[in-house]
Design a protein around this motif. Structure first.
Motif, PDB file in Angstrom:
ATOM      1  N   ARG A 214     107.615  22.544   1.517  1.00  0.00           N
ATOM      2  CA  ARG A 214     108.952  23.069   1.819  1.00  0.00           C
ATOM      3  C   ARG A 214     109.971  22.559   0.797  1.00  0.00           C
ATOM      4  O   ARG A 214     110.904  23.272   0.440  1.00  0.00           O
ATOM      5  CB  ARG A 214     109.368  22.661   3.225  1.00  0.00           C
ATOM      6  CG  ARG A 214     108.616  23.386   4.337  1.00  0.00           C
ATOM      7  CD  ARG A 214     109.138  22.981   5.697  1.00  0.00           C
ATOM      8  NE  ARG A 214     108.445  23.684   6.779  1.00  0.00           N
ATOM      9  CZ  ARG A 214     107.799  23.080   7.768  1.00  0.00           C
ATOM     10  NH1 ARG A 214     107.762  21.760   7.823  1.00  0.00           N
ATOM     11  NH2 ARG A 214     107.207  23.783   8.715  1.00  0.00           N
ATOM     12  N   MET A 215     109.794  21.346   0.348  1.00  0.00           N
ATOM     13  CA  MET A 215     110.708  20.786  -0.652  1.00  0.00           C
ATOM     14  C   MET A 215     110.495  21.404  -2.027  1.00  0.00           C
ATOM     15  O   MET A 215     111.450  21.607  -2.785  1.00  0.00           O
ATOM     16  CB  MET A 215     110.500  19.276  -0.753  1.00  0.00           C
ATOM     17  CG  MET A 215     111.039  18.456   0.408  1.00  0.00           C
ATOM     18  SD  MET A 215     112.844  18.313   0.405  1.00  0.00           S
ATOM     19  CE  MET A 215     113.121  17.353  -1.104  1.00  0.00           C
ATOM     20  N   LEU A 216     109.234  21.744  -2.373  1.00  0.00           N
ATOM     21  CA  LEU A 216     108.887  22.072  -3.758  1.00  0.00           C
ATOM     22  C   LEU A 216     108.438  23.520  -3.967  1.00  0.00           C
ATOM     23  O   LEU A 216     108.416  23.988  -5.112  1.00  0.00           O
ATOM     24  CB  LEU A 216     107.781  21.129  -4.248  1.00  0.00           C
ATOM     25  CG  LEU A 216     108.077  19.631  -4.122  1.00  0.00           C
ATOM     26  CD1 LEU A 216     106.855  18.816  -4.518  1.00  0.00           C
ATOM     27  CD2 LEU A 216     109.280  19.239  -4.962  1.00  0.00           C
ATOM     28  N   ALA A 217     108.028  24.214  -2.905  1.00  0.00           N
ATOM     29  CA  ALA A 217     107.618  25.627  -2.977  1.00  0.00           C
ATOM     30  C   ALA A 217     106.384  25.852  -3.836  1.00  0.00           C
ATOM     31  O   ALA A 217     106.108  26.976  -4.241  1.00  0.00           O
ATOM     32  CB  ALA A 217     108.764  26.508  -3.488  1.00  0.00           C
ATOM     33  N   ASN A 218     105.619  24.807  -4.080  1.00  0.00           N
ATOM     34  CA  ASN A 218     104.460  24.916  -4.956  1.00  0.00           C
ATOM     35  C   ASN A 218     103.323  24.126  -4.331  1.00  0.00           C
ATOM     36  O   ASN A 218     103.444  22.915  -4.120  1.00  0.00           O
ATOM     37  CB  ASN A 218     104.808  24.384  -6.351  1.00  0.00           C
ATOM     38  CG  ASN A 218     103.668  24.517  -7.344  1.00  0.00           C
ATOM     39  OD1 ASN A 218     102.729  23.753  -7.324  1.00  0.00           O
ATOM     40  ND2 ASN A 218     103.779  25.501  -8.236  1.00  0.00           N
TER      41      ASN A 218
ATOM     42  N   VAL B  75     111.651  30.335  -0.225  1.00  0.00           N
ATOM     43  CA  VAL B  75     112.483  30.726  -1.367  1.00  0.00           C
ATOM     44  C   VAL B  75     113.947  30.398  -1.096  1.00  0.00           C
ATOM     45  O   VAL B  75     114.666  29.905  -1.969  1.00  0.00           O
ATOM     46  CB  VAL B  75     112.301  32.221  -1.679  1.00  0.00           C
ATOM     47  CG1 VAL B  75     113.351  32.709  -2.671  1.00  0.00           C
ATOM     48  CG2 VAL B  75     110.894  32.477  -2.237  1.00  0.00           C
ATOM     49  N   ALA B  76     114.406  30.679   0.126  1.00  0.00           N
ATOM     50  CA  ALA B  76     115.808  30.384   0.461  1.00  0.00           C
ATOM     51  C   ALA B  76     116.108  28.901   0.297  1.00  0.00           C
ATOM     52  O   ALA B  76     117.176  28.521  -0.204  1.00  0.00           O
ATOM     53  CB  ALA B  76     116.104  30.842   1.889  1.00  0.00           C
ATOM     54  N   VAL B  77     115.178  28.059   0.689  1.00  0.00           N
ATOM     55  CA  VAL B  77     115.376  26.607   0.567  1.00  0.00           C
ATOM     56  C   VAL B  77     115.541  26.197  -0.895  1.00  0.00           C
ATOM     57  O   VAL B  77     116.266  25.244  -1.211  1.00  0.00           O
ATOM     58  CB  VAL B  77     114.198  25.852   1.228  1.00  0.00           C
ATOM     59  CG1 VAL B  77     114.235  24.376   0.897  1.00  0.00           C
ATOM     60  CG2 VAL B  77     114.229  26.042   2.741  1.00  0.00           C
ATOM     61  N   GLN B  78     114.905  26.945  -1.802  1.00  0.00           N
ATOM     62  CA  GLN B  78     114.984  26.588  -3.221  1.00  0.00           C
ATOM     63  C   GLN B  78     116.382  26.827  -3.807  1.00  0.00           C
ATOM     64  O   GLN B  78     116.660  26.402  -4.929  1.00  0.00           O
ATOM     65  CB  GLN B  78     113.949  27.372  -4.022  1.00  0.00           C
ATOM     66  CG  GLN B  78     112.511  27.130  -3.587  1.00  0.00           C
ATOM     67  CD  GLN B  78     112.139  25.668  -3.523  1.00  0.00           C
ATOM     68  OE1 GLN B  78     112.176  24.962  -4.535  1.00  0.00           O
ATOM     69  NE2 GLN B  78     111.796  25.176  -2.336  1.00  0.00           N
TER      70      GLN B  78
END
Length: 344
Positions: free
Chosen positions: A54-58, A151-154
């Motif tokens: 969730r922090m990094l999206a990867n 994506v929104a979190v990014q």
């Protein structure tokens, strides 16, 4: 105001045999018993890896940062006094590991909010088999693991991102989040307010219920659309494919840049002009799968002279009223962690 008071659903809590965990962990830390330490901490791996994702999206970065979390926990084991639960202590370490990672990576700057179609090029899908097995976590995980949410979190600066996840996803009180990030409660409150504004702007109106419990099972409607999507590929039926797409489809193919399109026609025209469904790229097979608790199709292409169909891409679909509203394609080659066969 706590997450419960704000009406936010708490994904998980510190419930469980925490006192025994803490005592056992302290004993292992003092003895320097690495095997015992690993046994105690390993039960938290999946939820910590989701937190890092969730922090990094990867996915690959999340794996690496989870491993770094355990290494850092071992090196800092003497600092655990049992004042907080072991789980809380590990989340605190994982959060700061991710913040340190983001600080060092220029290519992971927050996505500019003024660019609505900007791509998160480092986004990767998350294999469902690696999601937590805990029933309380899995009940709500779909809404906070789906691609739109990730994506929104990014779009949040790293510190806001951490505050938002700790407070509104994990349900931590402000004082606990402030302690984890070594900031004041006022700073946490301010960051959370700004983060909530951005998240409401980024998520379409129909997605604002991400905080509510939802089943993670795909509906019959979703499964039917994925099946039809695969069959249209196998028949090279462009008209049938277009009929499955909403006119205002949002499509992106990652990690390629500049692929975001906003109409079904533009998407299909781009696929054809890029050579797909043309001779040599017209022999398809597919299997239904899920990633990020979302319906997905693993697409396989057999090129002339090759006896096997090779994994080509994973198409992750958001389906609204029986139509594909969002299609995010990922290059699937060389990613065994996706848990689909490399060839058919």
């Amino acid at each position: 105001m706590t997450a419960e008071e704000a009406g936010h659903h708490v994904v998980s809590s510190d419930a469980g045999p925490l006192r025994a965990d803490a005592a056992t962990f302290i004993a292992a830390a003092r003895s320097g018993d690495t095997a015992r330490f690993a046994l105690i901490t390993e039960r938290h791996r999946r939820e910590l890896q989701v937190h890092c994702y969730r922090m990094l999206a990867n996915y690959e970065d999340a794996q690496d940062m989870t491993q770094e979390t355990f290494l850092r926990a071992w090196n800092k084991r003497e600092s655990f006094k049992g004042d907080a639960t072991l789980r809380t202590w590990l989340y605190r370490i994982a959060t700061n590991v991710c913040l340190d990672f983001l600080e060092k990576r220029d290519d992971r700057a927050p996505v500019p909010s003024e660019l609505p179609d900007s791509e998160v090029l480092y986004l990767q899908p998350y294999p469902d088999r690696m999601l937590p097995e805990d029933p309380q976590e899995s009940v709500v995980v779909r809404e906070t693991i789906e691609l739109a949410f990730i994506v929104a979190v990014q779009h949040l600066p790293p510190r806001q991102r951490a505050v938002f996840i700790l407070r509104d996803v994990l349900g931590w009180p402000a004082s606990k989040a402030a302690d984890a990030l070594e900031v004041t409660v006022a700073s946490v409150t301010s960051a959370l307010q700004r983060a909530r504004v951005t998240m409401r702007e980024r998520l379409p109106g129909s997605r604002l219920d991400w905080r509510s419990p939802t089943t993670h099972e795909l509906s019959d409607d979703e499964r039917g659309v994925v099946k039809s999507y695969i069959e249209a590929h196998e028949r090279n039926d462009l008209d049938g494919l277009i009929s499955l797409l909403r006119g205002d489809l949002r499509f992106a193919m990652l990690p390629e840049s500049g692929t975001v399109v906003r109409t079904a026609k533009d998407a299909v025209d781009g696929w054809v002009s890029g050579g797909l469904f043309q001779r040599g790229h017209d022999d398809w097979r597919g299997i239904t799968t899920t990633v990020n608790r979302m319906p997905a199709a693993a697409l396989y292409l057999r090129t002339p002279g090759d006896p096997e169909y090779r994994l080509f891409a994973i198409a992750v679909l958001r389906i609204v009223d029986g139509k594909i509203a969002e299609l995010t394609g990922f290059d699937a080659a060389g990613k065994p962690w996706l848990d689909v066969p490399p060839a058919l």
